[in-house]
Design a protein around this motif. Structure first.
Motif, PDB file in Angstrom:
ATOM      1  N   ASP A 120       0.810  -1.210   0.000  1.00  0.00           N
ATOM      2  CA  ASP A 120       0.000   0.000   0.000  1.00  0.00           C
ATOM      3  C   ASP A 120       0.855   1.278   0.000  1.00  0.00           C
ATOM      4  O   ASP A 120       0.705   2.161   0.853  1.00  0.00           O
ATOM      5  CB  ASP A 120      -0.951   0.009   1.212  1.00  0.00           C
ATOM      6  CG  ASP A 120      -2.042  -1.044   1.078  1.00  0.00           C
ATOM      7  OD1 ASP A 120      -2.032  -1.784   0.071  1.00  0.00           O
ATOM      8  OD2 ASP A 120      -2.899  -1.128   1.969  1.00  0.00           O
ATOM      9  N   GLY A 121       1.773   1.357  -0.943  1.00  0.00           N
ATOM     10  CA  GLY A 121       2.557   2.589  -1.076  1.00  0.00           C
ATOM     11  C   GLY A 121       3.739   2.698  -0.139  1.00  0.00           C
ATOM     12  O   GLY A 121       4.377   3.746  -0.066  1.00  0.00           O
ATOM     13  N   ARG A 122       4.048   1.666   0.594  1.00  0.00           N
ATOM     14  CA  ARG A 122       5.196   1.706   1.498  1.00  0.00           C
ATOM     15  C   ARG A 122       6.180   0.602   1.133  1.00  0.00           C
ATOM     16  O   ARG A 122       5.828  -0.346   0.446  1.00  0.00           O
ATOM     17  CB  ARG A 122       4.738   1.541   2.946  1.00  0.00           C
ATOM     18  CG  ARG A 122       4.078   2.780   3.467  1.00  0.00           C
ATOM     19  CD  ARG A 122       3.718   2.628   4.919  1.00  0.00           C
ATOM     20  NE  ARG A 122       2.473   1.922   5.068  1.00  0.00           N
ATOM     21  CZ  ARG A 122       1.894   1.723   6.244  1.00  0.00           C
ATOM     22  NH1 ARG A 122       2.447   2.153   7.336  1.00  0.00           N
ATOM     23  NH2 ARG A 122       0.764   1.082   6.319  1.00  0.00           N
ATOM     24  N   ARG A 123       7.396   0.764   1.671  1.00  0.00           N
ATOM     25  CA  ARG A 123       8.400  -0.266   1.409  1.00  0.00           C
ATOM     26  C   ARG A 123       9.203  -0.518   2.680  1.00  0.00           C
ATOM     27  O   ARG A 123       9.504   0.426   3.409  1.00  0.00           O
ATOM     28  CB  ARG A 123       9.344   0.202   0.308  1.00  0.00           C
ATOM     29  CG  ARG A 123      10.280  -0.902  -0.139  1.00  0.00           C
ATOM     30  CD  ARG A 123      11.034  -0.510  -1.350  1.00  0.00           C
ATOM     31  NE  ARG A 123      12.052   0.494  -1.021  1.00  0.00           N
ATOM     32  CZ  ARG A 123      13.098   0.741  -1.785  1.00  0.00           C
ATOM     33  NH1 ARG A 123      13.247   0.108  -2.924  1.00  0.00           N
ATOM     34  NH2 ARG A 123      13.973   1.638  -1.434  1.00  0.00           N
ATOM     35  N   ALA A 124       9.500  -1.780   2.950  1.00  0.00           N
ATOM     36  CA  ALA A 124      10.342  -2.105   4.109  1.00  0.00           C
ATOM     37  C   ALA A 124      11.405  -3.103   3.673  1.00  0.00           C
ATOM     38  O   ALA A 124      11.115  -4.050   2.935  1.00  0.00           O
ATOM     39  CB  ALA A 124       9.488  -2.695   5.223  1.00  0.00           C
ATOM     40  N   ARG A 125      12.630  -2.852   4.119  1.00  0.00           N
ATOM     41  CA  ARG A 125      13.716  -3.826   3.934  1.00  0.00           C
ATOM     42  C   ARG A 125      13.978  -4.442   5.291  1.00  0.00           C
ATOM     43  O   ARG A 125      14.047  -3.709   6.286  1.00  0.00           O
ATOM     44  CB  ARG A 125      14.994  -3.114   3.473  1.00  0.00           C
ATOM     45  CG  ARG A 125      14.970  -2.672   2.052  1.00  0.00           C
ATOM     46  CD  ARG A 125      16.231  -1.885   1.740  1.00  0.00           C
ATOM     47  NE  ARG A 125      16.182  -1.411   0.373  1.00  0.00           N
ATOM     48  CZ  ARG A 125      16.539  -2.129  -0.671  1.00  0.00           C
ATOM     49  NH1 ARG A 125      17.020  -3.351  -0.503  1.00  0.00           N
ATOM     50  NH2 ARG A 125      16.453  -1.641  -1.885  1.00  0.00           N
ATOM     51  N   LEU A 126      14.146  -5.747   5.335  1.00  0.00           N
ATOM     52  CA  LEU A 126      14.306  -6.391   6.634  1.00  0.00           C
ATOM     53  C   LEU A 126      15.092  -7.689   6.499  1.00  0.00           C
ATOM     54  O   LEU A 126      15.311  -8.176   5.381  1.00  0.00           O
ATOM     55  CB  LEU A 126      12.942  -6.678   7.251  1.00  0.00           C
ATOM     56  CG  LEU A 126      11.984  -7.494   6.411  1.00  0.00           C
ATOM     57  CD1 LEU A 126      11.287  -8.522   7.255  1.00  0.00           C
ATOM     58  CD2 LEU A 126      10.942  -6.547   5.803  1.00  0.00           C
ATOM     59  N   SER A 127      15.475  -8.189   7.651  1.00  0.00           N
ATOM     60  CA  SER A 127      16.087  -9.499   7.692  1.00  0.00           C
ATOM     61  C   SER A 127      15.255 -10.295   8.688  1.00  0.00           C
ATOM     62  O   SER A 127      15.089  -9.882   9.836  1.00  0.00           O
ATOM     63  CB  SER A 127      17.531  -9.356   8.181  1.00  0.00           C
ATOM     64  OG  SER A 127      17.999 -10.610   8.580  1.00  0.00           O
ATOM     65  N   THR A 128      14.694 -11.406   8.258  1.00  0.00           N
ATOM     66  CA  THR A 128      13.798 -12.115   9.153  1.00  0.00           C
ATOM     67  C   THR A 128      13.733 -13.606   8.839  1.00  0.00           C
ATOM     68  O   THR A 128      14.215 -14.066   7.803  1.00  0.00           O
ATOM     69  CB  THR A 128      12.379 -11.494   9.121  1.00  0.00           C
ATOM     70  OG1 THR A 128      11.630 -11.988  10.219  1.00  0.00           O
ATOM     71  CG2 THR A 128      11.641 -11.811   7.832  1.00  0.00           C
ATOM     72  N   LEU A 129      13.094 -14.335   9.759  1.00  0.00           N
ATOM     73  CA  LEU A 129      12.889 -15.774   9.569  1.00  0.00           C
ATOM     74  C   LEU A 129      11.561 -16.031   8.870  1.00  0.00           C
ATOM     75  O   LEU A 129      11.401 -17.035   8.170  1.00  0.00           O
ATOM     76  CB  LEU A 129      12.861 -16.479  10.925  1.00  0.00           C
ATOM     77  CG  LEU A 129      14.148 -16.436  11.741  1.00  0.00           C
ATOM     78  CD1 LEU A 129      13.878 -16.860  13.178  1.00  0.00           C
ATOM     79  CD2 LEU A 129      15.196 -17.351  11.112  1.00  0.00           C
ATOM     80  N   ILE A 165       2.565  -9.267   9.539  1.00  0.00           N
ATOM     81  CA  ILE A 165       3.277  -9.391  10.829  1.00  0.00           C
ATOM     82  C   ILE A 165       4.659 -10.006  10.606  1.00  0.00           C
ATOM     83  O   ILE A 165       4.773 -11.023   9.922  1.00  0.00           O
ATOM     84  CB  ILE A 165       2.498 -10.314  11.799  1.00  0.00           C
ATOM     85  CG1 ILE A 165       1.114  -9.722  12.072  1.00  0.00           C
ATOM     86  CG2 ILE A 165       3.218 -10.503  13.142  1.00  0.00           C
ATOM     87  CD1 ILE A 165       0.034 -10.713  11.950  1.00  0.00           C
ATOM     88  N   TYR A 166       5.671  -9.381  11.200  1.00  0.00           N
ATOM     89  CA  TYR A 166       7.005  -9.994  11.182  1.00  0.00           C
ATOM     90  C   TYR A 166       7.844  -9.401  12.304  1.00  0.00           C
ATOM     91  O   TYR A 166       7.506  -8.352  12.869  1.00  0.00           O
ATOM     92  CB  TYR A 166       7.706  -9.772   9.831  1.00  0.00           C
ATOM     93  CG  TYR A 166       7.944  -8.334   9.470  1.00  0.00           C
ATOM     94  CD1 TYR A 166       9.084  -7.661   9.866  1.00  0.00           C
ATOM     95  CD2 TYR A 166       7.005  -7.641   8.713  1.00  0.00           C
ATOM     96  CE1 TYR A 166       9.294  -6.341   9.531  1.00  0.00           C
ATOM     97  CE2 TYR A 166       7.201  -6.316   8.372  1.00  0.00           C
ATOM     98  CZ  TYR A 166       8.354  -5.672   8.776  1.00  0.00           C
ATOM     99  OH  TYR A 166       8.553  -4.349   8.459  1.00  0.00           O
ATOM    100  N   ILE A 167       8.924 -10.094  12.650  1.00  0.00           N
ATOM    101  CA  ILE A 167       9.912  -9.514  13.576  1.00  0.00           C
ATOM    102  C   ILE A 167      11.173  -9.264  12.769  1.00  0.00           C
ATOM    103  O   ILE A 167      11.677 -10.171  12.108  1.00  0.00           O
ATOM    104  CB  ILE A 167      10.266 -10.465  14.746  1.00  0.00           C
ATOM    105  CG1 ILE A 167       9.013 -10.959  15.449  1.00  0.00           C
ATOM    106  CG2 ILE A 167      11.182  -9.757  15.741  1.00  0.00           C
ATOM    107  CD1 ILE A 167       9.305 -11.962  16.574  1.00  0.00           C
ATOM    108  N   ASN A 168      11.652  -8.018  12.810  1.00  0.00           N
ATOM    109  CA  ASN A 168      12.888  -7.700  12.096  1.00  0.00           C
ATOM    110  C   ASN A 168      14.076  -8.173  12.936  1.00  0.00           C
ATOM    111  O   ASN A 168      14.118  -7.954  14.146  1.00  0.00           O
ATOM    112  CB  ASN A 168      12.966  -6.190  11.844  1.00  0.00           C
ATOM    113  CG  ASN A 168      13.969  -5.873  10.750  1.00  0.00           C
ATOM    114  OD1 ASN A 168      14.564  -6.775  10.147  1.00  0.00           O
ATOM    115  ND2 ASN A 168      14.160  -4.597  10.488  1.00  0.00           N
TER     116      ASN A 168
END
Ligand SMILES: Nc1ncnc2c1ncn2[C@@H]1O[C@H](COP(=O)(O)OP(=O)(O)OP(=O)(O)O)[C@@H](O)[C@H]1O
Length: 336
Positions: free
Chosen positions: A183-192, A222-225
């Motif tokens: 929805d118009g956003r972006r996230a970079r992450l490292s996760t399981l 839902i996630y944990i970074n």
């Protein structure tokens, strides 16, 4: 009233040779005459539901576990045929999410005294789902989980072997780099693992998104970074008790379309069925399905009827005082 009854005779923890007569009697006692259509190992109910909708059935009742309910729901998506649910499974997450009681007589009562209402489905690439999409560790573990569940029914040694295989996968699994666009956003992450929930509860009664509603036109991401394995384990253990881990890197967002890319690619499951690997686009399909659910008054009546005896019932889940409203931080995702 006439209906088609799609029944999975193998659902649930134990066999019941009286299942079909019991269902027929329960339906007849409420004035519902049902054409019985049992599922088979080859026909999970989706084809039966599609055929019923095509033939103009107004009501298709599914008696089975979550897997059978989901198959029938896929067959009825985008039709005017309403779905009635008689939960017979081991976990009955969908029934819990919709406040449908697990007691057969009460579930049938919902078909007469409840309300017909529209609910959302989710779509992951081209696969419809009711509950959840899991990307990463959970998708890698689901096949072992299914084998453990089957093994417990028939072969304890096979169940133990599958459990050990799952534990090995858990230990060996490493965090992946991901890019999410939603929805118009972006996230970079490292996760399981990343989860996208349509319903508040799934799997081994994980209430990962207890605030999720199946008729709000949104999915819950839902996630944990940068989690440790221990964080991850505690997060899911807490979710089984309807709680949220107070973790600063636990992120929750609502969105209608979510694109997930992982480096390297990760496995993806939709409602426990492996559907391939990333990249995946998960989107909400609003008002895709008519379902009979209890009115608020009926929920109160059932709660009163079941109160003392049903400590572990779905009503504990929906009324549990420690299911807290989670915070929805928006800090991490940047605008595109
Ligand atoms: N007649 C049948 N014989 C053997 N397997 C069947 C038959 N009908 C359906 N199945 C299989 O049953 C599975 C679905 O089971 P379902 O999810 O309804 O019950 P459950 O596993 O006990 O419940 P839950 O998903 O709530 O834990 C599917 O894999 C489907 O292929």
């Amino acid at each position: 009233m006439n209906a088609v009854l799609i029944v999975n005779p193998t659902s649930g923890p134990s066999e019941n040779s009286q299942l079909v007569p019991d269902l027929t009697n329960a339906l007849q006692s409420q004035g519902i005459q049902a054409k019985i259509c049992p599922t088979t190992a080859e026909e999970n109910g989706q084809g039966l539901a599609t055929a019923a909708a095509k033939s103009g059935a107004k009501l298709v009742v599914v008696a089975g576990g979550d897997g059978t309910i989901e198959a029938v729901a896929r067959g009825l998506a985008h039709t005017q045929t309403a779905l009635g649910i008689i939960p017979l499974g081991t976990r009955n997450n969908i029934a819990a999410s919709l406040n449908i009681p697990t007691d057969m007589a009460q579930a049938v009562q919902v078909l007469i005294e409840g309300e017909r209402s529209q609910f959302d489905l989710g779509k992951a690439n081209n696969h419809y789902f009711m509950e959840v999409v899991g990307i990463g560790l959970e998708a890698s573990l689901f096949p072992c989980g299914d084998d453990v569940k089957e093994g417990i029914k028939s072969n304890y040694w096979a169940a133990i072997k599958s459990f050990v295989a799952g534990f090995k996968t858990f230990l060996q699994f490493r965090p992946h780099r991901l890019v999410l666009r939603f929805d118009g956003r972006r996230a970079r992450l490292s996760t399981l693992q990343v989860n996208v929930c349509n319903s508040p509860r799934y799997g081994i009664e994980f209430a990962l998104a207890p605030q999720a509603k199946m008729n709000d036109g949104k999915l819950d991401l839902i996630y944990i970074n940068q989690p440790s394995k221990w964080d991850h384990f505690r997060h899911f253990f807490a979710a089984m008790r309807g709680k949220h881990l107070p973790h600063e890197r636990l992120k929750m967002y609502q969105a209608s379309t979510i694109e997930v890319r992982a480096y390297p690619a990760l496995e993806v499951h939709a409602d426990g069925e492996c559907i391939g690997t990333t990249p995946v686009i998960v989107e909400v399909v609003p008002k895709a399905l008519w379902i009979y659910v209890p009115t608020p008054e009926l929920v109160v009546t059932f709660t009163q009827q079941n109160s003392a005896a049903e400590k572990n019932s779905i009503f504990d889940f929906i009324q549990h005082p420690h299911i807290s409203e989670p915070q929805i931080p928006n800090s991490e995702a940047s605008e595109l």
